[in-house]
Design a protein around this motif. Structure first.
Motif, PDB file in Angstrom:
ATOM      1  N   ARG A  10     -21.956  76.341   4.223  1.00  0.00           N
ATOM      2  CA  ARG A  10     -22.260  75.684   5.693  1.00  0.00           C
ATOM      3  C   ARG A  10     -22.255  77.303   6.338  1.00  0.00           C
ATOM      4  NH1 ARG A  10     -18.215  77.345   9.232  1.00  0.00           N
ATOM      5  NH2 ARG A  10     -17.269  78.563   7.341  1.00  0.00           N
ATOM      6  N   VAL A  11     -22.962  77.055   7.743  1.00  0.00           N
ATOM      7  CA  VAL A  11     -22.534  78.225   8.748  1.00  0.00           C
ATOM      8  C   VAL A  11     -22.070  77.597   9.755  1.00  0.00           C
ATOM      9  CG1 VAL A  11     -25.009  78.926   7.591  1.00  0.00           C
ATOM     10  CG2 VAL A  11     -25.206  77.462   9.904  1.00  0.00           C
ATOM     11  N   SER A  12     -21.394  78.589  10.572  1.00  0.00           N
ATOM     12  CA  SER A  12     -20.271  78.090  11.497  1.00  0.00           C
ATOM     13  C   SER A  12     -21.222  77.950  12.796  1.00  0.00           C
ATOM     14  CB  SER A  12     -18.969  78.943  11.712  1.00  0.00           C
ATOM     15  OG  SER A  12     -20.261  80.337  11.806  1.00  0.00           O
ATOM     16  N   THR A  13     -22.392  77.907  12.937  1.00  0.00           N
ATOM     17  CA  THR A  13     -22.891  77.991  15.012  1.00  0.00           C
ATOM     18  C   THR A  13     -23.694  77.376  14.692  1.00  0.00           C
ATOM     19  OG1 THR A  13     -24.686  79.978  14.431  1.00  0.00           O
ATOM     20  CG2 THR A  13     -21.987  80.180  15.384  1.00  0.00           C
ATOM     21  N   LYS A  14     -24.130  76.785  15.241  1.00  0.00           N
ATOM     22  CA  LYS A  14     -25.340  75.270  15.603  1.00  0.00           C
ATOM     23  C   LYS A  14     -26.966  76.416  16.105  1.00  0.00           C
ATOM     24  CE  LYS A  14     -27.678  71.275  17.424  1.00  0.00           C
ATOM     25  NZ  LYS A  14     -28.347  71.504  16.218  1.00  0.00           N
ATOM     26  N   HIS A  15     -26.571  77.401  16.210  1.00  0.00           N
ATOM     27  CA  HIS A  15     -27.754  78.841  16.547  1.00  0.00           C
ATOM     28  C   HIS A  15     -28.361  78.821  14.983  1.00  0.00           C
ATOM     29  CE1 HIS A  15     -30.834  81.419  17.175  1.00  0.00           C
ATOM     30  NE2 HIS A  15     -29.748  82.859  16.832  1.00  0.00           N
ATOM     31  N   GLN A  16     -27.245  79.186  14.043  1.00  0.00           N
ATOM     32  CA  GLN A  16     -27.199  79.624  13.305  1.00  0.00           C
ATOM     33  C   GLN A  16     -27.901  78.094  12.059  1.00  0.00           C
ATOM     34  OE1 GLN A  16     -23.531  81.177  11.179  1.00  0.00           O
ATOM     35  NE2 GLN A  16     -23.953  82.877  11.379  1.00  0.00           N
ATOM     36  N   ALA A  17     -27.559  77.426  12.351  1.00  0.00           N
ATOM     37  CA  ALA A  17     -28.028  76.484  11.486  1.00  0.00           C
ATOM     38  C   ALA A  17     -29.719  75.911  12.268  1.00  0.00           C
ATOM     39  CB  ALA A  17     -27.096  74.976  12.340  1.00  0.00           C
ATOM     40  N   ASP A  18     -29.781  76.069  13.310  1.00  0.00           N
ATOM     41  CA  ASP A  18     -31.023  75.423  14.638  1.00  0.00           C
ATOM     42  C   ASP A  18     -32.418  76.690  13.571  1.00  0.00           C
ATOM     43  OD1 ASP A  18     -29.819  73.212  15.220  1.00  0.00           O
ATOM     44  OD2 ASP A  18     -30.125  74.226  17.205  1.00  0.00           O
ATOM     45  N   GLU A  19     -31.334  77.383  13.484  1.00  0.00           N
ATOM     46  CA  GLU A  19     -33.158  78.666  13.422  1.00  0.00           C
ATOM     47  C   GLU A  19     -33.137  79.118  11.433  1.00  0.00           C
ATOM     48  OE1 GLU A  19     -34.400  80.809  14.890  1.00  0.00           O
ATOM     49  OE2 GLU A  19     -33.979  79.330  16.727  1.00  0.00           O
ATOM     50  N   GLU A  25     -31.161  79.997   2.006  1.00  0.00           N
ATOM     51  CA  GLU A  25     -30.650  80.572   0.800  1.00  0.00           C
ATOM     52  C   GLU A  25     -29.194  80.373   0.143  1.00  0.00           C
ATOM     53  OE1 GLU A  25     -29.187  83.922  -0.907  1.00  0.00           O
ATOM     54  OE2 GLU A  25     -28.472  83.142   0.180  1.00  0.00           O
ATOM     55  N   GLN A  26     -28.443  79.544   1.183  1.00  0.00           N
ATOM     56  CA  GLN A  26     -27.370  79.711   0.938  1.00  0.00           C
ATOM     57  C   GLN A  26     -27.905  78.371  -0.705  1.00  0.00           C
ATOM     58  OE1 GLN A  26     -23.420  78.852   2.337  1.00  0.00           O
ATOM     59  NE2 GLN A  26     -24.705  79.691   4.036  1.00  0.00           N
ATOM     60  N   ARG A  27     -28.194  77.980  -0.821  1.00  0.00           N
ATOM     61  CA  ARG A  27     -28.793  76.486  -0.954  1.00  0.00           C
ATOM     62  C   ARG A  27     -29.299  76.899  -2.280  1.00  0.00           C
ATOM     63  NH1 ARG A  27     -31.669  74.537   3.421  1.00  0.00           N
ATOM     64  NH2 ARG A  27     -29.956  73.295   4.931  1.00  0.00           N
ATOM     65  N   GLU A  28     -30.611  77.530  -2.475  1.00  0.00           N
ATOM     66  CA  GLU A  28     -31.738  77.777  -4.002  1.00  0.00           C
ATOM     67  C   GLU A  28     -30.203  78.493  -4.210  1.00  0.00           C
ATOM     68  OE1 GLU A  28     -34.997  80.378  -1.796  1.00  0.00           O
ATOM     69  OE2 GLU A  28     -35.085  77.683  -1.142  1.00  0.00           O
ATOM     70  N   LEU A  30     -26.960  78.910  -4.869  1.00  0.00           N
ATOM     71  CA  LEU A  30     -26.282  78.074  -5.643  1.00  0.00           C
ATOM     72  C   LEU A  30     -26.803  77.274  -6.608  1.00  0.00           C
ATOM     73  CD1 LEU A  30     -23.831  77.303  -2.713  1.00  0.00           C
ATOM     74  CD2 LEU A  30     -23.594  79.040  -4.857  1.00  0.00           C
ATOM     75  N   ILE A  31     -27.517  75.900  -6.227  1.00  0.00           N
ATOM     76  CA  ILE A  31     -28.400  75.285  -7.346  1.00  0.00           C
ATOM     77  C   ILE A  31     -28.820  76.319  -8.190  1.00  0.00           C
ATOM     78  CG2 ILE A  31     -30.406  73.764  -7.524  1.00  0.00           C
ATOM     79  CD1 ILE A  31     -30.673  73.484  -5.050  1.00  0.00           C
ATOM     80  N   GLU A  32     -29.447  76.763  -8.551  1.00  0.00           N
ATOM     81  CA  GLU A  32     -29.631  77.935  -9.443  1.00  0.00           C
ATOM     82  C   GLU A  32     -28.997  78.294 -10.119  1.00  0.00           C
ATOM     83  OE1 GLU A  32     -31.168  82.076  -9.239  1.00  0.00           O
ATOM     84  OE2 GLU A  32     -33.126  81.093  -8.665  1.00  0.00           O
ATOM     85  N   ASP A  33     -27.465  79.004  -9.753  1.00  0.00           N
ATOM     86  CA  ASP A  33     -26.520  79.635  -9.975  1.00  0.00           C
ATOM     87  C   ASP A  33     -25.372  78.185 -10.702  1.00  0.00           C
ATOM     88  OD1 ASP A  33     -23.881  80.724 -11.130  1.00  0.00           O
ATOM     89  OD2 ASP A  33     -22.735  80.898  -8.937  1.00  0.00           O
ATOM     90  N   ALA A  34     -25.596  76.734 -10.216  1.00  0.00           N
ATOM     91  CA  ALA A  34     -24.324  75.610 -11.405  1.00  0.00           C
ATOM     92  C   ALA A  34     -25.866  75.356 -12.118  1.00  0.00           C
ATOM     93  CB  ALA A  34     -24.514  74.395 -10.180  1.00  0.00           C
ATOM     94  N   GLU A  35     -26.725  75.282 -12.242  1.00  0.00           N
ATOM     95  CA  GLU A  35     -28.019  75.308 -13.127  1.00  0.00           C
ATOM     96  C   GLU A  35     -27.836  76.487 -14.649  1.00  0.00           C
ATOM     97  OE1 GLU A  35     -31.507  74.234 -11.610  1.00  0.00           O
ATOM     98  OE2 GLU A  35     -30.938  72.471 -11.252  1.00  0.00           O
ATOM     99  N   ARG A  36     -27.369  77.156 -13.912  1.00  0.00           N
ATOM    100  CA  ARG A  36     -27.300  78.649 -14.734  1.00  0.00           C
ATOM    101  C   ARG A  36     -25.363  78.202 -15.553  1.00  0.00           C
ATOM    102  NH1 ARG A  36     -24.966  82.631 -14.536  1.00  0.00           N
ATOM    103  NH2 ARG A  36     -24.246  82.727 -11.941  1.00  0.00           N
ATOM    104  N   MET A  43     -25.072  68.231  -3.636  1.00  0.00           N
ATOM    105  CA  MET A  43     -25.024  69.178  -2.417  1.00  0.00           C
ATOM    106  C   MET A  43     -23.786  68.449  -1.277  1.00  0.00           C
ATOM    107  SD  MET A  43     -25.863  72.240  -1.062  1.00  0.00           S
ATOM    108  CE  MET A  43     -27.787  72.394  -1.975  1.00  0.00           C
ATOM    109  N   PHE A  44     -23.248  69.335  -0.699  1.00  0.00           N
ATOM    110  CA  PHE A  44     -22.989  69.126   0.337  1.00  0.00           C
ATOM    111  C   PHE A  44     -22.745  70.218   1.603  1.00  0.00           C
ATOM    112  CE2 PHE A  44     -20.123  67.899  -2.769  1.00  0.00           C
ATOM    113  CZ  PHE A  44     -20.328  65.801  -2.627  1.00  0.00           C
ATOM    114  N   GLU A  45     -23.808  69.288   2.976  1.00  0.00           N
ATOM    115  CA  GLU A  45     -23.441  70.527   4.126  1.00  0.00           C
ATOM    116  C   GLU A  45     -22.861  70.415   5.527  1.00  0.00           C
ATOM    117  OE1 GLU A  45     -27.561  71.307   4.138  1.00  0.00           O
ATOM    118  OE2 GLU A  45     -28.068  70.948   2.285  1.00  0.00           O
TER     119      GLU A  45
END
Length: 114
Positions: A10-19, A25-28, A30-36, A43-45
């Motif tokens: 999650r990001v908390s602002t529309k600007h952060q989501a748009d940009e 970075e969170q996705r990548e 966390l996926i790596e961490d889960a698999e490790r 995924m939930f966003e």
């Protein structure tokens, strides 16, 4: 069959989501961490949505329902502030996760079995 954990980003602002601020970075990471850790993952966003209440975050609500139904063993998030920003949201999430016997894992390293 490996247990499945919910990855929550999650990001908390529309600007952060748009940009794309930190979502990718969170996705990548966390996926790596889960698999490790040996988990399958789903995924939930909630991009651009405040963490003040859970009811305003549809992906968080869906993830909690899947944890409560036993489809997921818990949640993996970058930091706890991605899961909740208010005391009310924190209390609700922790109560629901505790009742489900789930776990919270922060990418930073801490793991909390509830």
């Amino acid at each position: 069959m490996k247990p499945t954990i919910g990855i929550y980003v999650r990001v908390s602002t529309k600007h952060q989501a748009d940009e794309g601020f930190s979502l990718e970075e969170q996705r990548e990471s966390l996926i790596e961490d889960a698999e490790r850790r040996g988990y399958d993952w789903q995924m939930f966003e909630d991009p651009g949505i405040s963490g003040q209440t859970l009811e305003q975050r549809p992906a968080a609500m869906e993830m909690l329902e899947m944890i409560e139904s036993g489809e997921l063993i818990g949640v993996l998030a970058r930091f706890h502030d991605r899961l909740y920003r208010s005391d009310v949201a924190m209390a609700e999430m922790l109560i629901r996760l505790t009742h489900a016997g789930a776990k919270i894992i922060e990418h930073a390293g801490s793991e909390l079995d509830l």
